[in-house]
Design a protein around this motif. Structure first.
Motif, mmCIF file in Angstrom:
data_model
loop_
_atom_site.group_PDB
_atom_site.id
_atom_site.type_symbol
_atom_site.label_atom_id
_atom_site.label_comp_id
_atom_site.label_asym_id
_atom_site.label_seq_id
_atom_site.Cartn_x
_atom_site.Cartn_y
_atom_site.Cartn_z
ATOM 1 N N TYR A 17 45.249 34.735 47.149
ATOM 2 C CA TYR A 17 45.060 34.990 45.724
ATOM 3 C C TYR A 17 44.321 36.301 45.518
ATOM 4 O O TYR A 17 43.473 36.689 46.330
ATOM 5 N N VAL A 18 44.647 36.976 44.422
ATOM 6 C CA VAL A 18 43.772 38.034 43.924
ATOM 7 C C VAL A 18 42.606 37.345 43.242
ATOM 8 O O VAL A 18 42.779 36.351 42.540
ATOM 9 N N VAL A 19 41.389 37.885 43.434
ATOM 10 C CA VAL A 19 40.212 37.160 42.966
ATOM 11 C C VAL A 19 39.177 38.117 42.390
ATOM 12 O O VAL A 19 39.136 39.307 42.730
ATOM 13 N N GLY A 20 38.345 37.602 41.492
ATOM 14 C CA GLY A 20 37.170 38.355 41.032
ATOM 15 C C GLY A 20 37.421 39.302 39.892
ATOM 16 O O GLY A 20 38.124 39.003 38.924
ATOM 17 N N GLY A 21 36.863 40.519 40.031
ATOM 18 C CA GLY A 21 36.813 41.468 38.926
ATOM 19 C C GLY A 21 38.160 41.906 38.406
ATOM 20 O O GLY A 21 38.332 42.108 37.196
ATOM 21 N N SER A 22 39.153 42.067 39.285
ATOM 22 C CA SER A 22 40.466 42.506 38.815
ATOM 23 C C SER A 22 41.108 41.464 37.908
ATOM 24 O O SER A 22 41.736 41.796 36.895
ATOM 25 N N VAL A 23 40.948 40.192 38.252
ATOM 26 C CA VAL A 23 41.486 39.112 37.410
ATOM 27 C C VAL A 23 40.744 39.069 36.083
ATOM 28 O O VAL A 23 41.350 38.944 35.007
ATOM 29 N N ARG A 24 39.432 39.180 36.160
ATOM 30 C CA ARG A 24 38.608 39.196 34.933
ATOM 31 C C ARG A 24 39.037 40.328 34.005
ATOM 32 O O ARG A 24 39.255 40.113 32.808
ATOM 33 N N ASP A 25 39.184 41.529 34.545
ATOM 34 C CA ASP A 25 39.504 42.678 33.704
ATOM 35 C C ASP A 25 40.895 42.569 33.091
ATOM 36 O O ASP A 25 41.115 42.975 31.941
ATOM 37 N N TYR A 26 41.851 42.006 33.842
ATOM 38 C CA TYR A 26 43.172 41.791 33.266
ATOM 39 C C TYR A 26 43.116 40.795 32.116
ATOM 40 O O TYR A 26 43.750 40.974 31.071
ATOM 41 N N LYS A 27 42.336 39.743 32.297
ATOM 42 C CA LYS A 27 42.248 38.716 31.261
ATOM 43 C C LYS A 27 41.591 39.271 30.008
ATOM 44 O O LYS A 27 42.005 38.967 28.882
ATOM 45 N N ILE A 28 40.571 40.108 30.186
ATOM 46 C CA ILE A 28 39.910 40.726 29.036
ATOM 47 C C ILE A 28 40.835 41.749 28.385
ATOM 48 O O ILE A 28 40.833 41.930 27.164
ATOM 49 N N GLY A 29 41.628 42.425 29.220
ATOM 50 C CA GLY A 29 42.533 43.437 28.693
ATOM 51 C C GLY A 29 41.876 44.776 28.473
ATOM 52 O O GLY A 29 42.373 45.605 27.703
ATOM 53 N N THR A 30 40.732 45.023 29.135
ATOM 54 C CA THR A 30 40.010 46.283 28.922
ATOM 55 C C THR A 30 40.695 47.465 29.599
ATOM 56 O O THR A 30 40.786 48.545 29.033
ATOM 57 N N ALA A 31 41.168 47.261 30.841
ATOM 58 C CA ALA A 31 41.802 48.354 31.577
ATOM 59 C C ALA A 31 42.515 47.786 32.789
ATOM 60 O O ALA A 31 42.232 46.677 33.238
ATOM 61 N N VAL A 32 43.458 48.550 33.311
ATOM 62 C CA VAL A 32 44.128 48.148 34.542
ATOM 63 C C VAL A 32 43.136 48.295 35.683
ATOM 64 O O VAL A 32 42.532 49.349 35.853
#
Length: 462
Positions: free
Chosen positions: A33-48
């Protein structure tokens, strides 16, 4: 894994390299799985996201066998760096941490086969999210709900999380500022209870978190949270002295600390500039005097501030170039030229440097706006107009390409040694400085004949 923990319809558009790693592990019979900050940032939609961390139940040696190029970056902690198309991706085996003995690092790790156990050791619920294209978004600890409610909440028992790694207290504040989230009540109480543990963290790690706070969109919130939790008095005791310090001066409507926060916020988010803004008045408490008229004064606080700034930045392990640049800005922030002549502006450029002069003007403007010397949204104050006038003069001088430093002189130390049969010494530098002062006044004399004549007629006779 239960259906309640899976959000099937939420998918992330993953880079092809990440898909290759996930699919290679999956096709070999492992979870990934991809985990942590990258998943969080995608969910927030702030930046790739820029970084993608991958977690798997494959052991490190199994990961190494599956990929052509790997780097054993942290085998004892289960981390292997996989190289694909010139990019690096960290792949870490599911693990639980051993006992934390120093509030910094675990005594060891134990590899596990269960994703939930791995996610349970992470710091905050919003960072305990996992994703792959087959299962969707995995959320065991209500991280999505906390993202929606804009909450920073520790995974599990917050006291335990902060006692494991005290840096997490600074991370909570940094996330709160960067995302403009609130820190959940129990998590906040745990920070206040455990704040003294920050002494166990290296200055380098503290510096890195502080720098991220300073270039965030909400630095004021971060610094106020540091003060509220008492972390500030440990990591920056010099700044703590500013809190509540009444300046007793008609030019200021804020105590030193809140003035400093206002100045930081008004500076563009360039790191060294923001650090200089944070420290520009750091010596005011130690330089305070009260005049007979009841007005407070801070004579020489910019010069004293350079000494304190150097001490702080050295302690925080800043690099020498940054220490030098920040110290120059602190020293010069009070030097707003009210009647700028060509020579005085040239001297300012010479002291500050062409690359740094723009940041000085940014700091001076922020300093004016952060006090009663200028009002936001109103007509420009005299102070800001003075800064604008000097900046315009600087631009004109730089465009004219006139000599501004010793290296711009047509003669150098070697020339002086040869011409006057001198031995290399500190006097050579003094002679060049003497000539530079003359050239700053009159650039037309920057010829070899003129400069040597000046040395004979004026310098050597003394």
């Amino acid at each position: 894994m239960t259906k309640d923990n899976i959000i099937d319809k939420y998918f992330i558009v993953l880079p092809s390299e990440v898909k290759i790693i996930l699919n290679t592990l999956k096709n070999s019979g492992f979870e990934a799985y991809v985990v942590g900050g990258s998943v969080r940032d995608y969910k927030i939609g702030t930046a790739v996201p820029k970084d993608y961390d991958i977690t798997t139940n494959a052991l490190p040696e199994e990961v190494i066998k599956l990929f052509n190029k790997t780097v054993p970056t942290g085998l004892k902690h289960g981390t292997v760096t996989v190289m694909i198309s010139g990019e690096s991706y960290e792949v870490t085996t599911y693990r639980i941490d051993g006992e934390y003995l120093d509030s910094r690092r675990p005594s060891g790790v134990t590899f596990v086969l269960n994703l939930k156990e791995d996610l349970a050791r992470r710091d905050f619920t919003i960072n305990a999210l996992a994703f792959n294209e087959q299962d969707g978004l995995i959320d065991y600890f209500s991280g999505v709900k906390d993202l929606e409610n804009k909450i920073i909440r520790a995974v599990g028992e917050p006291n335990k999380r902060f006692q494991e790694d005290a840096l997490r207290m600074l991370r909570a504040i940094r996330f709160s500022a960067n995302l403009n989230f609130d820190i959940e009540e129990k998590t906040m109480m745990a920070i206040k209870l455990n704040y003294k543990l920050i002494v166990n963290i290296s200055y380098e790690r503290i510096r890195d978190e502080l720098c991220k706070m300073l270039i965030s969109n909400n630095t004021t919130k971060a610094l106020k949270l540091l003060e509220e939790t008492r972390l500030l008095e440990i990591i920056l005791p010099e700044l703590q002295l500013e809190v509540g310090f009444n300046q007793r001066n008609p030019h200021h409507d804020k105590d030193i600390f809140n003035h400093t926060l206002a100045v930081v916020e008004k500076c563009p988010p360039r790191l060294n500039l923001r650090v200089a803004a944070l420290l520009h008045d750091i010596a005011k408490p130690s330089c305070f005097t009260l005049g007979e008229d009841g007005i407070g004064h801070f004579y020489g606080h910019n010069k004293r501030g350079v000494i304190i700034t150097h001490q702080i930045l050295t302690r925080l392990r800043f690099d020498n170039q940054s220490i030098n640049e920040i110290s120059i800005l602190v020293r010069e922030h009070m030097n707003v030229l009210t009647k700028p002549t060509d020579s005085s502006v040239k001297r300012l450029i010479n002291r500050v440097g062409e690359d740094l002069i723009g940041d000085l003007f940014a700091l001076q403007r922020a300093d004016a706006i952060g006090s009663l010397l200028a009002k936001i949204g109103a007509v420009k104050s005299d102070r800001v107009k003075e800064i604008d006038k000097v900046e315009d003069k600087v631009k004109a001088i730089l465009e004219s390409k006139v000599p501004l430093s010793i290296k711009d002189l047509v003669i150098n130390g070697t020339d002086l040694i040869k011409e006057f049969s001198l031995k290399p010494s500190g006097e050579i530098g003094d002679m060049l400085k003497f000539l530079l002062e003359k050239v700053l006044e009159n650039p037309d004399i920057n010829t070899k004949e003129e400069l040597l004549s000046i040395l004979v007629d004026e310098y050597l006779k003394n």
